[in-house]
Scaffold this active site. Sequence first.
Site, mmCIF file in Angstrom:
data_model
loop_
_atom_site.group_PDB
_atom_site.id
_atom_site.type_symbol
_atom_site.label_atom_id
_atom_site.label_comp_id
_atom_site.label_asym_id
_atom_site.label_seq_id
_atom_site.Cartn_x
_atom_site.Cartn_y
_atom_site.Cartn_z
ATOM 1 N N SER A 161 0.971 -1.317 0.214
ATOM 2 C CA SER A 161 0.592 0.389 0.054
ATOM 3 C C SER A 161 0.570 1.011 0.250
ATOM 4 O O SER A 161 0.206 2.007 -0.640
ATOM 5 C CB SER A 161 -0.718 -0.117 1.213
ATOM 6 O OG SER A 161 -1.626 -0.722 1.713
ATOM 7 N N HIS A 192 -1.646 -2.730 -6.853
ATOM 8 C CA HIS A 192 -2.229 -2.259 -5.887
ATOM 9 C C HIS A 192 -3.763 -2.273 -5.670
ATOM 10 O O HIS A 192 -4.196 -2.036 -6.579
ATOM 11 C CB HIS A 192 -1.803 -0.911 -5.396
ATOM 12 C CG HIS A 192 -2.135 -0.379 -4.458
ATOM 13 N ND1 HIS A 192 -2.707 0.987 -4.139
ATOM 14 C CD2 HIS A 192 -2.218 -1.183 -3.094
ATOM 15 C CE1 HIS A 192 -3.356 1.317 -2.812
ATOM 16 N NE2 HIS A 192 -2.591 -0.010 -1.908
ATOM 17 N N GLU A 233 -3.760 0.258 -8.885
ATOM 18 C CA GLU A 233 -3.078 0.276 -9.727
ATOM 19 C C GLU A 233 -1.347 -0.018 -10.547
ATOM 20 O O GLU A 233 -1.151 -1.102 -9.415
ATOM 21 C CB GLU A 233 -2.562 1.549 -9.013
ATOM 22 C CG GLU A 233 -3.440 2.524 -8.109
ATOM 23 C CD GLU A 233 -3.213 4.042 -6.365
ATOM 24 O OE1 GLU A 233 -4.046 4.380 -6.731
ATOM 25 O OE2 GLU A 233 -2.550 2.954 -5.469
ATOM 26 N N ASN A 248 -4.228 5.755 -2.466
ATOM 27 C CA ASN A 248 -3.481 6.482 -0.814
ATOM 28 C C ASN A 248 -2.587 7.426 -0.391
ATOM 29 O O ASN A 248 -3.208 8.264 0.703
ATOM 30 C CB ASN A 248 -2.728 4.934 -0.423
ATOM 31 C CG ASN A 248 -3.554 4.220 0.203
ATOM 32 O OD1 ASN A 248 -4.561 4.092 0.641
ATOM 33 N ND2 ASN A 248 -2.927 2.590 -0.001
HETATM 34 N N1 3HC Z 1 -15.845 -9.274 -0.497
HETATM 35 C C1 3HC Z 1 -16.760 -9.144 -1.826
HETATM 36 N N2 3HC Z 1 -18.077 -8.088 -2.151
HETATM 37 C C2 3HC Z 1 -18.710 -7.589 -1.370
HETATM 38 C C3 3HC Z 1 -18.272 -7.318 0.092
HETATM 39 C C4 3HC Z 1 -17.014 -8.299 0.322
HETATM 40 N N3 3HC Z 1 -15.862 -7.551 1.674
HETATM 41 N N4 3HC Z 1 -18.566 -6.215 0.682
HETATM 42 C C5 3HC Z 1 -19.353 -5.640 0.064
HETATM 43 N N5 3HC Z 1 -19.664 -6.550 -1.333
HETATM 44 C C6 3HC Z 1 -20.334 -6.550 -2.628
HETATM 45 C C7 3HC Z 1 -21.086 -6.466 -1.667
HETATM 46 O O1 3HC Z 1 -22.382 -8.253 -1.982
HETATM 47 C C8 3HC Z 1 -22.860 -6.175 -3.014
HETATM 48 O O2 3HC Z 1 -22.387 -6.643 -4.062
HETATM 49 P P1 3HC Z 1 -23.372 -6.142 -5.307
HETATM 50 O O3 3HC Z 1 -24.149 -5.206 -6.284
HETATM 51 O O4 3HC Z 1 -23.279 -7.354 -6.620
HETATM 52 O O5 3HC Z 1 -25.011 -7.090 -4.426
HETATM 53 C C9 3HC Z 1 -21.815 -5.271 -3.345
HETATM 54 O O6 3HC Z 1 -20.417 -5.162 -2.871
HETATM 55 C C10 3HC Z 1 -22.331 -3.828 -2.299
HETATM 56 O O7 3HC Z 1 -22.200 -4.096 -1.123
HETATM 57 P P2 3HC Z 1 -23.889 -4.143 -0.253
HETATM 58 O O8 3HC Z 1 -24.702 -3.584 -1.140
HETATM 59 O O9 3HC Z 1 -23.528 -4.592 1.178
HETATM 60 O O10 3HC Z 1 -23.023 -2.561 0.563
HETATM 61 P P3 3HC Z 1 -22.217 -0.685 -0.344
HETATM 62 O O11 3HC Z 1 -22.980 -0.548 -1.514
HETATM 63 O O12 3HC Z 1 -22.270 0.265 0.942
HETATM 64 O O13 3HC Z 1 -21.649 -1.292 -0.880
HETATM 65 C C11 3HC Z 1 -18.820 -1.122 -0.283
HETATM 66 C C12 3HC Z 1 -19.653 -1.883 -0.096
HETATM 67 C C13 3HC Z 1 -18.368 -1.719 -1.776
HETATM 68 C C14 3HC Z 1 -17.671 -1.502 0.560
HETATM 69 C C15 3HC Z 1 -18.946 0.552 -1.022
HETATM 70 O O14 3HC Z 1 -19.140 1.097 0.268
HETATM 71 C C16 3HC Z 1 -17.567 1.209 -1.066
HETATM 72 O O15 3HC Z 1 -17.003 0.795 -2.720
HETATM 73 N N6 3HC Z 1 -16.680 1.574 -0.474
HETATM 74 C C17 3HC Z 1 -15.643 2.684 -0.163
HETATM 75 C C18 3HC Z 1 -14.697 1.363 -0.084
HETATM 76 C C19 3HC Z 1 -13.406 1.920 0.009
HETATM 77 O O16 3HC Z 1 -12.684 2.802 -0.236
HETATM 78 N N7 3HC Z 1 -12.449 1.140 -0.574
HETATM 79 C C20 3HC Z 1 -10.928 1.294 -0.496
HETATM 80 C C21 3HC Z 1 -9.935 1.069 0.370
HETATM 81 S S1 3HC Z 1 -8.340 1.891 0.324
HETATM 82 C C22 3HC Z 1 -7.622 0.355 0.279
HETATM 83 O O17 3HC Z 1 -8.133 -0.418 0.052
HETATM 84 C C23 3HC Z 1 -6.244 0.872 -0.102
HETATM 85 C C24 3HC Z 1 -5.225 -0.058 0.705
HETATM 86 O O18 3HC Z 1 -4.131 0.211 0.873
HETATM 87 C C25 3HC Z 1 -5.796 0.123 2.189
#
Ligand code: 3HC
Length: 393
Positions: free
Chosen positions: A118, A139, A151, A189
């Site tokens: 990351s 990434h 990325e 990030n």
């Molecule tokens: N694993 C697999 N699928 C998942 C999941 C998981 N942990 N969490 C949610 N999903 C799926 C659901 O099944 C759903 O699928 P569908 O649309 O096909 O039915 C879809 O994702 C949407 O989920 P929900 O309806 O339950 O909930 P949300 O609409 O709130 O979506 C989310 C959840 C996709 C996590 C959304 O809230 C989101 O995009 N959040 C932002 C996440 C983000 O910013 N991530 C980046 C973090 S930074 C990073 O990772 C970098 C690292 O280096 C730190």
Amino acid sequence: MIVGVVGAGTMGAGIAQLALQAGHEVLLNDLDEAAIARGRDRIASGLDRLVAKGRMDADEAGAALVERLRDAHGLDTLAAEADVVIEAALEDLDLKRTIFRALDSAAPASTLLATNTSALSVTEIASSTQRPERVVGLHFFNPAPVMALIEVVQGELTSAATMQAGLEFSGGLGKTAVTCRDAPGFIVNRVNRPFTLEALRMVDAGQATVESIDSAVEAAGYPMGPFRLMDLVGIDVNLAVARALHEAFDQAPRFRPSPRQEELVAAGRLGRKTGSGFYRYGADGPASGEANHPAGGRGPSGEPLAEADIVERIELAIINEAYRAIGEGVCSPEDADIALKLGAAHPHGPFERAGMLGLRTVVEALARLAASGEMDARERFTVAPALWGMATF
Ligand code: 3HC
């Protein structure tokens, strides 16, 4: 294709799941059998989700787990067989260098070696091998099966052919790939750091609460507020990225981690994975909605900010950081917009948002915040040189 995945935690399991979905064979490695078994469970429940939604046939999912997912107990056997290896181990440079040394000594020259780091340097990881030109950053974003971005990070010695291989492999997983330089935090990030740090600053200054910030940000079209997001990603992971950037940018105040994050990590409250972070979580995962005070509380002193002001300062700081990043040649503005929309699910990319607001308005609003007298405001909101250059008055 045979894909080796080193590390069977949340990210490693998500990456392995994606590779299985794309039809690859997967070799999964971790420290011991128990860790690999936990990874298998994560992959199985990820595939179950797809089956439950009718996106994958139950027999196909079963066959993927039995026929195409294999345990790899040693890095040498994994490296000897895999065409692509993705390392998703803990964010520890010495550990990653040890892993890459082992991979390098066993892998054929043609193997693509990738790290999912990351915030560590791809160049430094690659320099532990005899083939830094064949090492690339891939990434992924959490949750890896859902977030559409990868990325593809070019270390100083990564060859053009290796970048191309990284882009093609990412496309084959069904992801959109953007390219970036091996600069601290890559694109998301770094550019999205204010999403969590500015939110923490507002809570620390008593200007807003965890709940009021999450609800303001979600009402503005973001799928998750900053605190729910930290709980999802892991407060420890978020803190490690903030610390790495703070160091990489000569301890610039805008990247300084919040004492609140440090306290939660010290108390073992890491977010969803430990059942408690900024919020508490039930056994089935979702937030109960109950914030954990005092971490969730607002400090006593500050003037409460209106919803619009909360969102404005987060967005302005992100836009400003995006201009800093392109000013330093990290990536193109187009890739930054794609990256923030697909890697962090923002409703707009930072340059799109700046265009909607008007550059003059952005510069004036940043200047107002910089002069607010708040802690570190001058550094946090100083207009990026590349932004000054483009705004017309
Ligand atoms: N694993 C697999 N699928 C998942 C999941 C998981 N942990 N969490 C949610 N999903 C799926 C659901 O099944 C759903 O699928 P569908 O649309 O096909 O039915 C879809 O994702 C949407 O989920 P929900 O309806 O339950 O909930 P949300 O609409 O709130 O979506 C989310 C959840 C996709 C996590 C959304 O809230 C989101 O995009 N959040 C932002 C996440 C983000 O910013 N991530 C980046 C973090 S930074 C990073 O990772 C970098 C690292 O280096 C730190």
